[in-house]
Design a protein around this motif. Structure first.
Motif, PDB file in Angstrom:
ATOM      1  N   ALA A   7       0.718  -1.025   0.177  1.00 28.14           N
ATOM      2  CA  ALA A   7       0.112   0.164   0.012  1.00 28.14           C
ATOM      3  C   ALA A   7       1.350   1.119   0.316  1.00 28.14           C
ATOM      4  N   VAL A   8       0.664   1.674  -0.797  1.00 31.96           N
ATOM      5  CA  VAL A   8       1.159   3.381  -0.912  1.00 31.96           C
ATOM      6  C   VAL A   8       0.101   4.502  -0.217  1.00 31.96           C
ATOM      7  N   VAL A   9       0.368   5.306   0.192  1.00 30.46           N
ATOM      8  CA  VAL A   9      -0.852   6.104   0.740  1.00 30.46           C
ATOM      9  C   VAL A   9      -0.192   7.519   0.788  1.00 30.46           C
ATOM     10  N   ARG A  10      -0.665   8.924   0.358  1.00 29.23           N
ATOM     11  CA  ARG A  10      -0.512  10.226  -0.213  1.00 29.23           C
ATOM     12  C   ARG A  10      -1.176  11.265   1.208  1.00 29.23           C
ATOM     13  N   ASP A  11      -0.402  11.756   1.782  1.00 28.47           N
ATOM     14  CA  ASP A  11      -1.016  12.288   2.753  1.00 28.47           C
ATOM     15  C   ASP A  11      -0.382  13.774   2.596  1.00 28.47           C
ATOM     16  N   ASP A  12      -0.871  15.131   3.409  1.00 29.87           N
ATOM     17  CA  ASP A  12      -0.325  16.899   2.877  1.00 29.87           C
ATOM     18  C   ASP A  12       1.423  16.081   3.827  1.00 29.87           C
ATOM     19  N   SER A  13       2.129  15.534   4.086  1.00 24.54           N
ATOM     20  CA  SER A  13       3.637  15.019   3.910  1.00 24.54           C
ATOM     21  C   SER A  13       3.585  14.239   3.246  1.00 24.54           C
ATOM     22  N   GLY A  14       2.887  13.931   2.038  1.00 23.64           N
ATOM     23  CA  GLY A  14       4.510  12.866   0.828  1.00 23.64           C
ATOM     24  C   GLY A  14       3.307  11.461   1.051  1.00 23.64           C
ATOM     25  N   VAL A 155       6.483  -2.991 -12.818  1.00 17.57           N
ATOM     26  CA  VAL A 155       5.216  -1.770 -12.948  1.00 17.57           C
ATOM     27  C   VAL A 155       5.644  -0.994 -12.573  1.00 17.57           C
ATOM     28  N   THR A 156       5.137  -2.199 -11.291  1.00 15.81           N
ATOM     29  CA  THR A 156       4.749  -1.269 -10.012  1.00 15.81           C
ATOM     30  C   THR A 156       6.336  -0.034 -10.040  1.00 15.81           C
ATOM     31  N   ALA A 157       7.225  -1.090  -9.561  1.00 16.31           N
ATOM     32  CA  ALA A 157       8.451   0.470  -9.538  1.00 16.31           C
ATOM     33  C   ALA A 157       8.438   0.999 -10.922  1.00 16.31           C
ATOM     34  N   GLU A 158       7.770   1.409 -11.938  1.00 14.66           N
ATOM     35  CA  GLU A 158       7.552   2.069 -13.444  1.00 14.66           C
ATOM     36  C   GLU A 158       7.084   3.173 -12.552  1.00 14.66           C
ATOM     37  N   ILE A 159       5.490   2.505 -12.468  1.00 11.95           N
ATOM     38  CA  ILE A 159       4.868   3.562 -11.671  1.00 11.95           C
ATOM     39  C   ILE A 159       4.600   4.321 -10.257  1.00 11.95           C
ATOM     40  N   CYS A 160       5.644   3.403  -9.483  1.00 13.66           N
ATOM     41  CA  CYS A 160       5.874   4.553  -7.894  1.00 13.66           C
ATOM     42  C   CYS A 160       7.092   5.245  -8.446  1.00 13.66           C
ATOM     43  N   GLU A 161       7.941   5.000  -9.656  1.00 16.00           N
ATOM     44  CA  GLU A 161       9.342   5.735  -9.389  1.00 16.00           C
ATOM     45  C   GLU A 161       7.898   7.695 -10.025  1.00 16.00           C
ATOM     46  N   VAL A 162       7.052   6.910 -10.909  1.00 14.93           N
ATOM     47  CA  VAL A 162       6.120   8.458 -11.802  1.00 14.93           C
ATOM     48  C   VAL A 162       6.167   9.139 -10.297  1.00 14.93           C
ATOM     49  N   LEU A 163       5.305   8.088  -9.500  1.00 11.98           N
ATOM     50  CA  LEU A 163       4.348   8.485  -8.302  1.00 11.98           C
ATOM     51  C   LEU A 163       5.169   9.638  -7.374  1.00 11.98           C
ATOM     52  N   GLY A 164       6.447   9.008  -7.521  1.00  9.05           N
ATOM     53  CA  GLY A 164       7.921   9.614  -6.613  1.00  9.05           C
ATOM     54  C   GLY A 164       7.764   8.661  -5.212  1.00  9.05           C
ATOM     55  N   CYS A 165       7.408   7.535  -4.876  1.00 12.67           N
ATOM     56  CA  CYS A 165       7.676   6.799  -3.633  1.00 12.67           C
ATOM     57  C   CYS A 165       8.208   5.237  -3.647  1.00 12.67           C
ATOM     58  N   ALA A 166       9.104   4.879  -5.020  1.00  9.88           N
ATOM     59  CA  ALA A 166       9.894   3.823  -5.809  1.00  9.88           C
ATOM     60  C   ALA A 166      10.434   3.564  -3.949  1.00  9.88           C
ATOM     61  N   ASP A 167      11.414   4.597  -3.634  1.00 11.78           N
ATOM     62  CA  ASP A 167      12.209   4.410  -2.655  1.00 11.78           C
ATOM     63  C   ASP A 167      11.278   3.477  -1.749  1.00 11.78           C
ATOM     64  N   GLU A 168       9.846   3.657  -1.214  1.00 16.15           N
ATOM     65  CA  GLU A 168       9.125   3.267   0.560  1.00 16.15           C
ATOM     66  C   GLU A 168       8.984   1.858   0.145  1.00 16.15           C
ATOM     67  N   VAL A 169       8.690   1.513  -1.114  1.00 15.52           N
ATOM     68  CA  VAL A 169       7.958   0.416  -2.122  1.00 15.52           C
ATOM     69  C   VAL A 169       9.141  -0.646  -2.127  1.00 15.52           C
ATOM     70  N   GLU A 170      10.503   0.293  -2.433  1.00 12.73           N
ATOM     71  CA  GLU A 170      11.958  -0.935  -2.859  1.00 12.73           C
ATOM     72  C   GLU A 170      12.066  -1.413  -1.271  1.00 12.73           C
ATOM     73  N   ASP A 171      11.920  -1.004  -0.198  1.00 10.71           N
ATOM     74  CA  ASP A 171      12.517  -0.809   1.158  1.00 10.71           C
ATOM     75  C   ASP A 171      10.955  -1.980   1.693  1.00 10.71           C
ATOM     76  N   LEU A 172       9.615  -1.593   1.315  1.00 12.08           N
ATOM     77  CA  LEU A 172       9.067  -2.669   1.455  1.00 12.08           C
ATOM     78  C   LEU A 172       9.527  -4.323   1.126  1.00 12.08           C
ATOM     79  N   ARG A 173      10.558  -4.538   0.546  1.00 10.67           N
ATOM     80  CA  ARG A 173      10.614  -5.723  -1.001  1.00 10.67           C
ATOM     81  C   ARG A 173      12.011  -6.228   0.236  1.00 10.67           C
ATOM     82  N   GLU A 174      12.784  -5.515   0.896  1.00  9.43           N
ATOM     83  CA  GLU A 174      14.401  -6.473   0.967  1.00  9.43           C
ATOM     84  C   GLU A 174      13.328  -6.196   2.693  1.00  9.43           C
ATOM     85  N   VAL A 175      13.179  -6.043   3.163  1.00  9.66           N
ATOM     86  CA  VAL A 175      12.258  -6.554   4.777  1.00  9.66           C
ATOM     87  C   VAL A 175      12.252  -8.123   4.889  1.00  9.66           C
TER      88      VAL A 175
END
Length: 175
Positions: A7-14, A155-175
């Motif tokens: 899940a990627v969620v956006r609020d006022d802080s990003g 595909v998820t990585a490409e989308i998240c790169e455009v959205l600006g949350c690629a690092d956050e999702v990549e961090d989840l994969r590494e756990v």
């Protein structure tokens, strides 16, 4: 079938990201509730579900309401219980395409198209336009999902790169 649900969620802080367990979910509304639980106050909530390096489902909630769903291939509904739960009720054609943006089948002869051809084996379902206002129009999403050699994680990585949350999702994969 194995799956990864981020899940990627956006609020006022990003953007923030969290892994979501779909184990035991009984219907799409329960999956949406689990997405809401990540951040009740989020402006936009997206859930990327990747299954067996073959299928991608994206769910979107705006301010916790109006669930929109896109699946890269309707075959996922036939392959697993989770696939049936996520995309089983979707129509067999995508929505959100304007006349000029419709996927074009591959053409024979010398005629070349600037638009990528949609894989005739894939049957995308749901709302392909669910990311349009975030910089991923329907045609681009379909092209990503049907590009030869692209895995759902790519595909998820490409989308998240455009959205600006690629690092956050990549961090989840590494756990």
């Amino acid at each position: 079938m194995s799956y990864f649900a981020a899940a990627v969620v956006r609020d006022d802080s990003g953007w923030t990201a969290a892994e979501v367990s779909l184990r035991g979910a009984t219907d799409i509304d329960e999956v949406a509730d689990r997405l809401r639980d990540v951040d009740q106050e989020a402006d936009i909530s997206l859930l990327f579900v990747e299954a067996d390096d073959a299928y991608l489902v994206i769910l979107r909630l705006d301010e916790g309401e109006d669930l929109r769903v896109f699946g890269s291939d309707s075959a996922y509904a036939e392959e697993s219980r989770l696939g049936s739960l996520l995309v089983g009720d979707l129509k067999t054609s995508v929505t959100g395409l304007d006349g000029d943006d419709e996927p074009r089948p591959a053409t024979g002869g010398d005629e070349e198209s600037e638009q990528p051809a949609v894989d005739p084996e894939a049957d995308p379902v749901g709302d392909a336009d669910l990311l349009a206002n975030l910089g991923i129009p329907a045609q681009k999403l379909l092209a990503l999902c049907t590009h030869e050699g692209m895995l759902p994680a790519d595909v998820t990585a490409e989308i998240c790169e455009v959205l600006g949350c690629a690092d956050e999702v990549e961090d989840l994969r590494e756990v």
